[in-house]
Design an enzyme around this catalytic site. Structure first.
Site, PDB file in Angstrom:
ATOM      1  N   ASP A   1       9.432   3.010  -0.546  1.00 16.58           N
ATOM      2  CA  ASP A   1       8.391   3.639   0.267  1.00 16.58           C
ATOM      3  C   ASP A   1       8.612   3.226   1.718  1.00 16.58           C
ATOM      4  O   ASP A   1       8.200   2.154   2.148  1.00 16.58           O
ATOM      5  CB  ASP A   1       7.003   3.227  -0.231  1.00 16.58           C
ATOM      6  CG  ASP A   1       5.893   3.866   0.608  1.00 16.58           C
ATOM      7  OD1 ASP A   1       6.212   4.650   1.528  1.00 16.58           O
ATOM      8  OD2 ASP A   1       4.714   3.567   0.337  1.00 16.58           O
TER       9      ASP A   1
ATOM     10  N   LYS B   1       4.359   8.730   8.897  1.00 19.84           N
ATOM     11  CA  LYS B   1       4.277   8.094  10.202  1.00 19.84           C
ATOM     12  C   LYS B   1       5.344   8.592  11.198  1.00 19.84           C
ATOM     13  O   LYS B   1       5.212   9.698  11.691  1.00 19.84           O
ATOM     14  CB  LYS B   1       4.263   6.576  10.021  1.00 19.84           C
ATOM     15  CG  LYS B   1       3.036   6.186   9.145  1.00 19.84           C
ATOM     16  CD  LYS B   1       2.683   4.746   9.051  1.00 19.84           C
ATOM     17  CE  LYS B   1       1.322   4.583   8.376  1.00 19.84           C
ATOM     18  NZ  LYS B   1       1.311   3.981   7.059  1.00 19.84           N
TER      19      LYS B   1
ATOM     20  N   TYR C   1       0.857  -1.183   0.000  1.00 21.15           N
ATOM     21  CA  TYR C   1       0.000   0.000   0.000  1.00 21.15           C
ATOM     22  C   TYR C   1       0.891   1.230   0.000  1.00 21.15           C
ATOM     23  O   TYR C   1       1.856   1.302   0.764  1.00 21.15           O
ATOM     24  CB  TYR C   1      -0.892   0.001   1.251  1.00 21.15           C
ATOM     25  CG  TYR C   1      -1.778   1.224   1.390  1.00 21.15           C
ATOM     26  CD1 TYR C   1      -2.851   1.439   0.527  1.00 21.15           C
ATOM     27  CD2 TYR C   1      -1.538   2.163   2.387  1.00 21.15           C
ATOM     28  CE1 TYR C   1      -3.676   2.551   0.660  1.00 21.15           C
ATOM     29  CE2 TYR C   1      -2.359   3.282   2.534  1.00 21.15           C
ATOM     30  CZ  TYR C   1      -3.419   3.467   1.661  1.00 21.15           C
ATOM     31  OH  TYR C   1      -4.224   4.582   1.810  1.00 21.15           O
TER      32      TYR C   1
HETATM   33  C1  PLP Z   1       0.590   4.479   5.755  1.00 21.38           C
HETATM   34  C2  PLP Z   1       1.305   4.289   4.477  1.00 21.38           C
HETATM   35  C3  PLP Z   1       1.142   5.169   3.383  1.00 21.38           C
HETATM   36  C4  PLP Z   1       0.123   6.264   3.399  1.00 21.38           C
HETATM   37  O1  PLP Z   1       0.379   7.229   4.355  1.00 21.38           O
HETATM   38  P1  PLP Z   1      -0.811   8.195   4.858  1.00 21.38           P
HETATM   39  O2  PLP Z   1      -0.135   9.125   5.788  1.00 21.38           O
HETATM   40  O3  PLP Z   1      -1.840   7.306   5.474  1.00 21.38           O
HETATM   41  O4  PLP Z   1      -1.335   8.876   3.633  1.00 21.38           O
HETATM   42  C5  PLP Z   1       1.955   4.996   2.281  1.00 21.38           C
HETATM   43  N1  PLP Z   1       2.857   4.001   2.224  1.00 21.38           N
HETATM   44  C6  PLP Z   1       3.033   3.131   3.228  1.00 21.38           C
HETATM   45  C7  PLP Z   1       4.061   2.066   3.119  1.00 21.38           C
HETATM   46  C8  PLP Z   1       2.246   3.229   4.374  1.00 21.38           C
HETATM   47  O5  PLP Z   1       2.397   2.330   5.361  1.00 21.38           O
END
Ligand code: PLP
Length: 427
Positions: free
Chosen positions: A237, A265, A142
């Site tokens: 990512d 995060k 994701y």
């Molecule tokens: C949480 C997450 C996102 C999205 O971040 P948001 O702050 O919720 O938009 C993108 N990539 C990864 C790997 C994530 O865990």
């Protein structure tokens, strides 16, 4: 006592589904979501003052524990001077400097307000830099909810993706190729076929959105090699893994250097912050120096920068990750033993501060493997632990998180609750 049902009922009158992000709605586990009012260290407290040991940590950011005094102090002191200027502040430079010190693969970094914005912007930059449209992502990873990424695999191997949500034009997702995680052969095939059309590969270096699935070394190395050979941009990512799994994040843990990295995060310590950055040659294409447009009214917000900087200073303390890893290992080892004692199947993946429990007999290396986890069992397990004051993510496909505020006493109490829950389920 306030009932969660009543609060949830009221929330639903004003907010779609009663929540501002879907997984919070408890759809997978059933029942009304818990409404919280306070967090302190490893604990969260619901509106009735019931205390829980928290393994969600706001989905990752709270790595030093909730309401850490140093983070709160930084936020409060900064807020006293005003919340936003939409103009440069030295707090942005301070956080950028700190991030670049921790992540040597990046020459510069741009702040945004969420992980979604970070990945979306990194992909635009990769496309602008290469002049190509196609992107590769992996099934089960994701990267936020932007259009190009809300896709599911097409019907055949190496075909283009289909939208996974109404509202996403197929015209956009046709540029996205979805491949299997941990499958270097498939990746090589895709590059053999489309190599000179591929702008970038984006990957979670440890998958954390199909529960927790670590990569094979060969998989990450193959991405690196294919991108280098084809002139495509490798985007790691690290929104979830960044500042969580190693003092230099996943790229440091595996010693593999991406071209661009994205963060979210932990980088905001609980405030809305995302970031993307990387090689100078690529970053030079970003506006205002270059032509690739990207902007944000609240980007680099001083209060958010203060929370991020205070958090990154705490995780930079000597031995932080050794302690976090030791605690995670201890808890996972204990869980494995309890499942063995009750003769119940479990497969556990974990990497320093991040873990995944799969209720299955088999190893879990791909999205298909993750789907073998027994969801009905998870529901019982979930509610058994919730009752006993242990708060896990309300989905079998989300990773769990520890903080260094968790004590061994908390971990022992968690293990005891798991033991009792399993006895209940079997009885
Ligand atoms: C949480 C997450 C996102 C999205 O971040 P948001 O702050 O919720 O938009 C993108 N990539 C990864 C790997 C994530 O865990």
């Amino acid at each position: 006592m306030v009932s969660f049902e009543a609060l949830y009922e009221e929330a639903q009158q004003y907010i779609p589904g009663g929540v501002n992000s879907p997984v919070r709605a408890f759809k997978q586990v059933g029942g009304a979501p818990v409404f919280f009012k306070k967090g302190e260290g490893a604990y969260v407290y619901d509106v009735n003052d019931k205390k829980y040991i928290d393994y969600v940590g706001s989905w990752g950011p709270m790595i030093v524990g909730h309401a850490h005094p140093k983070v709160i102090e930084a936020v409060v002191e900064t807020a006293k001077n005003g919340l936003s200027f939409g103009a440069p502040t030295v707090s942005e430079t301070a956080l950028a400097k700190k991030v670049l010190e921790i992540i040597p693969s990046m020459d510069s970094v741009r702040m945004v307000s969420s992980g979604t914005e970070a990945t979306m912007s990194a992909i635009r930059l990769a496309r602008g830099y290469t002049g190509r449209n196609k992107i590769i992502k992996f099934e089960g990873c994701y990267h936020g909810h932007s259009d190009s990424l809300l896709v599911k695999a097409g019907s055949g191997l190496l075909t283009f993706a289909e939208p996974s949500s109404p509202g996403v034009p197929a015209d956009l997702t046709q540029h996205t190729i979805v491949l299997e995680y941990n499958n270097p052969e498939e990746l090589k095939e895709a590059f053999a076929k489309y190599g000179d059309e591929i702008a970038c590969v984006i990957v979670e270096p440890i998958a954390g959105n199909m529960n927790c699935i670590p990569p094979s070394r060969e998989f990450l190395q193959t991405i690196r090699d294919c991108c280098t050979d084809a002139g495509a941009v490798f985007i790691m990512d690290e929104v979830m893994t960044g500042f969580r799994v190693h003092k230099h994040s996943a790229q440091g843990l595996f010693n593999i250097t991406p071209d661009l990295s994205t963060f979210g995060k932990v980088i905001g310590g609980g405030m809305p912050v995302g970031a993307f950055g990387g090689k100078a040659e690529i970053m030079a294409h970003l506006s205002p120096n270059g032509a690739v447009y990207q902007a944000g009214t609240l980007s680099g917000n001083p209060v958010a920068m203060a929370a991020g900087l205070a958090t990154l200073e705490l995780v930079s303390e000597e031995g932080f990750y050794d302690e976090l890893k030791a605690k995670t290992d201890y808890l996972m080892d204990g869980i494995a033993k309890i499942f063995a004692k009750h003769d119940l199947p479990i497969h556990i993946n974990h990497v320093c501060g991040m873990f995944g429990l799969f209720f299955t007999h088999q190893p879990v290396n791909t999205y298909k493997d993750a789907l073998t986890s027994d969801i009905e069992f998870f529901k019982q397990f979930y509610h058994g632990l919730l009752e006993r004051g242990i708060y896990l993510a309300p989905s079998a496909f989300e990773a769990g998180f520890l903080s260094n505020a968790h004590t061994y006493e908390d971990l022992d109490q968690t293990l005891k609750a798991i033991d009792e829950t399993l006895a209940d389920i079997k009885g």
